[in-house]
Write a protein that holds these residues in place. Structure first.
Motif, PDB file in Angstrom:
ATOM      1  N   ASP A  41       0.835  -1.208   0.000  1.00 43.95           N
ATOM      2  CA  ASP A  41       0.000   0.000   0.000  1.00 43.95           C
ATOM      3  C   ASP A  41       0.867   1.253   0.000  1.00 43.95           C
ATOM      4  OD1 ASP A  41      -2.828  -1.124   0.307  1.00 43.95           O
ATOM      5  OD2 ASP A  41      -1.770  -2.098   1.955  1.00 43.95           O
ATOM      6  N   ARG A  42       1.952   1.230   0.769  1.00 43.52           N
ATOM      7  CA  ARG A  42       2.845   2.383   0.799  1.00 43.52           C
ATOM      8  C   ARG A  42       3.529   2.594  -0.540  1.00 43.52           C
ATOM      9  NH1 ARG A  42       3.973   0.186   5.962  1.00 43.52           N
ATOM     10  NH2 ARG A  42       5.998  -0.664   5.297  1.00 43.52           N
ATOM     11  N   LEU A  43       3.732   1.524  -1.282  1.00 42.45           N
ATOM     12  CA  LEU A  43       4.336   1.654  -2.608  1.00 42.45           C
ATOM     13  C   LEU A  43       3.366   2.237  -3.636  1.00 42.45           C
ATOM     14  CD1 LEU A  43       6.316  -1.721  -2.937  1.00 42.45           C
ATOM     15  CD2 LEU A  43       7.284   0.572  -2.671  1.00 42.45           C
ATOM     16  N   GLY A  44       2.067   2.176  -3.347  1.00 43.11           N
ATOM     17  CA  GLY A  44       1.076   2.673  -4.288  1.00 43.11           C
ATOM     18  C   GLY A  44       0.503   1.610  -5.192  1.00 43.11           C
ATOM     19  N   THR A  82      -4.080 -10.742  -5.307  1.00 40.76           N
ATOM     20  CA  THR A  82      -3.667 -11.843  -4.450  1.00 40.76           C
ATOM     21  C   THR A  82      -2.518 -11.432  -3.543  1.00 40.76           C
ATOM     22  OG1 THR A  82      -4.275 -13.371  -6.227  1.00 40.76           O
ATOM     23  CG2 THR A  82      -2.947 -14.253  -4.424  1.00 40.76           C
ATOM     24  N   SER A  83      -2.683 -11.662  -2.255  1.00 41.08           N
ATOM     25  CA  SER A  83      -1.659 -11.326  -1.273  1.00 41.08           C
ATOM     26  C   SER A  83      -1.240 -12.577  -0.508  1.00 41.08           C
ATOM     27  CB  SER A  83      -2.184 -10.286  -0.281  1.00 41.08           C
ATOM     28  OG  SER A  83      -2.544  -9.081  -0.942  1.00 41.08           O
ATOM     29  N   ILE A  84       0.060 -12.771  -0.404  1.00 41.16           N
ATOM     30  CA  ILE A  84       0.620 -13.869   0.383  1.00 41.16           C
ATOM     31  C   ILE A  84       1.327 -13.258   1.586  1.00 41.16           C
ATOM     32  CG2 ILE A  84       2.234 -15.801   0.400  1.00 41.16           C
ATOM     33  CD1 ILE A  84       1.918 -15.934  -2.659  1.00 41.16           C
ATOM     34  N   ALA A  85       1.035 -13.770   2.775  1.00 36.38           N
ATOM     35  CA  ALA A  85       1.677 -13.288   3.999  1.00 36.38           C
ATOM     36  C   ALA A  85       2.244 -14.469   4.772  1.00 36.38           C
ATOM     37  CB  ALA A  85       0.684 -12.514   4.861  1.00 36.38           C
ATOM     38  N   GLY A  86       3.128 -14.167   5.707  1.00 40.65           N
ATOM     39  CA  GLY A  86       3.716 -15.221   6.519  1.00 40.65           C
ATOM     40  C   GLY A  86       2.794 -15.651   7.631  1.00 40.65           C
ATOM     41  N   GLY A  93      -1.364  -1.149  -3.755  1.00 41.80           N
ATOM     42  CA  GLY A  93      -2.320  -1.920  -2.975  1.00 41.80           C
ATOM     43  C   GLY A  93      -3.573  -2.215  -3.766  1.00 41.80           C
ATOM     44  N   GLU A  94      -4.478  -2.961  -3.139  1.00 40.39           N
ATOM     45  CA  GLU A  94      -5.684  -3.398  -3.857  1.00 40.39           C
ATOM     46  C   GLU A  94      -6.473  -2.216  -4.413  1.00 40.39           C
ATOM     47  OE1 GLU A  94      -9.830  -5.924  -3.310  1.00 40.39           O
ATOM     48  OE2 GLU A  94      -8.648  -5.386  -1.543  1.00 40.39           O
ATOM     49  N   ASP A  95      -6.678  -1.172  -3.641  1.00 39.23           N
ATOM     50  CA  ASP A  95      -7.494  -0.042  -4.103  1.00 39.23           C
ATOM     51  C   ASP A  95      -6.887   0.612  -5.327  1.00 39.23           C
ATOM     52  OD1 ASP A  95      -9.256  -0.529  -2.055  1.00 39.23           O
ATOM     53  OD2 ASP A  95      -8.491   1.066  -0.757  1.00 39.23           O
TER      54      ASP A  95
END
Length: 404
Positions: A102-105, A121-125, A107-109
Motif C-alpha cells: 500500500d505504501r508503494l502505491g 492476491t496477497s501472500i503473507a507469513g 495496494g488493492e485499491d
C-alpha cells in the motif's frame, strides 16, 4: 504457450519461493506471467548459490515460463508503469510484508482503480491481522509456530525438528495457485474480481489438521489427547534393511496379513495387540519395532520382491541422485530437459497436473533480468522514446549481463 490458463495475464510482484512458485504454476498451465523486478539485482533468488551461466538453480526452478520487466517501484514513474501493466492483467500477486504494498502505491485499491475485476492476491507469513502480521518471517518460523516442527520431532515431549525442505513456502505456493484459479472461475460466473489472501501459517495448519491433530479435533477432549495421534508421530515409518532403507505401510487387515506372511511371522495374526486396525494404532510403537526387527534380516531388493508378492505397500528410500532416474519417474514422464541460453542444459520436473483437452506446452526457460522490459512496456502503450527515458533514468532496465 498452451494450457488451460492460456489468455490470462498475471502480474507477478513476488520474490524468493512462495510467490514465484505459485505464479510459475500458473505459467506452466498457460498463463502469461510478467515478473516485475527491481532494476538492481532483481529477485533475491537470482543471487543465491548453485549457479551456472549467471543463473541460480533456485531462480530457474521457480521462474520458468515468465517474462521479466524491471521497474523501480520506489519511483512514481515505476509505479505508474506497473499500474499500466495491471490494466491489461487478470491477476496480480504480491508477497510483501502487510502494509508495504500500500505504501508503494500498488495496494488493492490502487490496482482495482485501473482494473476493477482483477484478482488481487496477497501472500503473507503469519497473517494479515494481529500482532504477528508485520513480523519478518521465514520458513523455519512457520514450521515452529504451526506445530509442524513438533509433529516432525515425534511426540510433543520430544525435541522438535524441522522438515528438511521449505515445506510451508512450497505448500503455500500450491494453495495460492489453486485459490487464484478458483477466483478466476468465480469471476467468470459473476463478473466480479476479489482479493485472495493466503497466509503460510493458515496453510500449514490446514495441512496438518487433516492428519496430525486428531487429539484436538473433538472440542472438550483437549485434556486427554488421542493416544494414537501421539503414537502416529512417535515412531518413524522408514525401516533399515541389511543394505539400505525402505518404507513399508501395513494399515489394513489385508496388508497386515500380507506383511506377516512376507516376514514369516504368522504369530502376529494371533497377537491381540494387532487384531484390529484400532488395536494396531494403539500399539503402533510395538508393531513398528517388531517390523523393524524383521526387516533388518534381508536386503531392500529382496524385501521389495517378497512384500510386493503379498501386495504390501512398500518402496525403497532413494537418494536425490537416484530419484529422477527411477523407472516409475521415467514411466510418468516427470522429468524434462531444456536448453537455457545462458545456463545450458537444465533438468526440471514438468507441471504435475495433466490436462487432456488443453495440454500444456514446453515451458520457456527463466528469463534474464529485464529481458522483456522494452516489449512489455511497448505493449502497454509506451513508445520507444518513453521506454528509453525510463531506462536512461534508471527506473527500468533493458536485458542485463548476468554475473557469474
Amino acid at each position: 504457450m498452451s494450457g488451460p490458463l492460456q489468455g490470462f495475464r498475471v502480474i507477478d510482484l513476488t520474490t524468493v519461493i512462495s510467490g514465484p512458485l505459485a505464479t510459475m504454476t500458473l505459467a506452466d498451465q498457460g498463463a502469461d506471467v510478467i515478473k516485475i523486478e527491481h532494476p538492481e539485482g532483481g529477485d533475491l533468488s537470482r543471487r543465491v548459490t548453485g549457479r551456472r551461466g549467471g543463473f541460480s538453480a533456485s531462480f530457474l526452478n521457480n521462474n520458468r515460463g515468465k517474462k521479466s520487466v524491471t521497474l523501480n517501484l520506489k519511483d512514481a514513474r515505476g509505479v505508474e508503469a506497473a499500474l499500466r501493466l495491471c490494466e491489461t492483467a487478470d491477476v496480480v500477486v504480491q508477497n510483501f510484508r502487510p502494509g508495504v504494498i500500500d505504501r508503494l502505491g500498488l495496494g488493492e485499491d490502487a490496482v482495482r482503480a485501473v482494473r476493477s475485476d482483477i484478482i488481487y492476491t496477497s501472500i503473507a507469513g503469519f497473517g494479515f491481522e494481529g500482532d504477528w502480521a508485520r513480523k519478518p518471517v521465514y520458513d523455519p518460523l512457520i514450521q515452529a509456530l504451526s506445530g509442524l516442527a513438533s509433529v516432525q520431532g515425534g511426540a510433543d515431549t520430544a525435541r522438535p525438528r524441522l522438515v528438511r525442505t521449505i515445506l510451508p513456502d512450497k505448500l503455500t505456493a500450491i494453495q495460492t495457485s489453486q485459490a487464484i484459479t478458483a477466483a478466476l472461475l468465480s469471476r467468470a460466473r459473476t463478473g466480479e474480481g476479489c482479493h485472495v489472501r493466503v497466509s503460510m501459517l493458515d496453510t500449514v495448519l490446514a495441512f496438518l489438521w487433516s492428519s496430525d491433530m486428531a487429539g484436538y479435533t473433538f472440542v472438550g477432549d483437549e485434556a486427554e489427547p488421542d493416544k494414537g495421534a501421539e503414537a502416529q508421530s512417535f515412531v518413524e515409518l522408514i525401516y533399515q534393511t541389511t543394505d539400505g532403507w525402505m518404507a513399508v505401510s501395513a494399515h489394513t487387515d489385508s496388508t497386515w496379513a500380507g506383511l506377516s506372511a512376507a516376514v514369516n511371522r504368522p504369530d502376529w495374526l494371533e497377537d491381540p495387540r494387532f487384531a484390529t486396525v484400532a488395536a494396531r494404532e494403539e500399539n503402533k510403537p510395538a508393531r513398528l519395532d517388531l517390523t523393524q526387527q524383521e526387516l533388518l534380516k534381508d536386503t531392500t531388493e529382496n524385501w521389495m520382491r517378497r512384500l510386493s508378492a503379498h501386495d504390501v505397500p512398500c518402496a525403497p528410500v532413494l537418494t536425490r541422485d537416484q530419484v529422477y532416474m527411477h523407472p516409475q519417474v521415467e514411466a510418468n514422464d516427470t522429468m524434462i530437459e531444456l536448453d537455457h541460453p545462458e545456463a545450458g542444459r537444465i533438468r526440471q520436473t514438468r507441471t504435475p497436473a495433466r490436462f487432456s483437452n488443453t495440454p500444456t506446452g514446453s515451458p520457456t526457460p527463466a528469463p534474464r533480468l529485464g529481458a522483456d522490459t522494452r516489449d512489455v512496456l511497448a505493449q502497454a502503450g509506451y513508445d520507444a522514446n518513453a521506454v528509453a527515458a525510463l531506462i536512461a533514468d534508471g527506473i527500468a532496465t533493458d536485458v542485463q549481463d548476468m554475473p557469474e
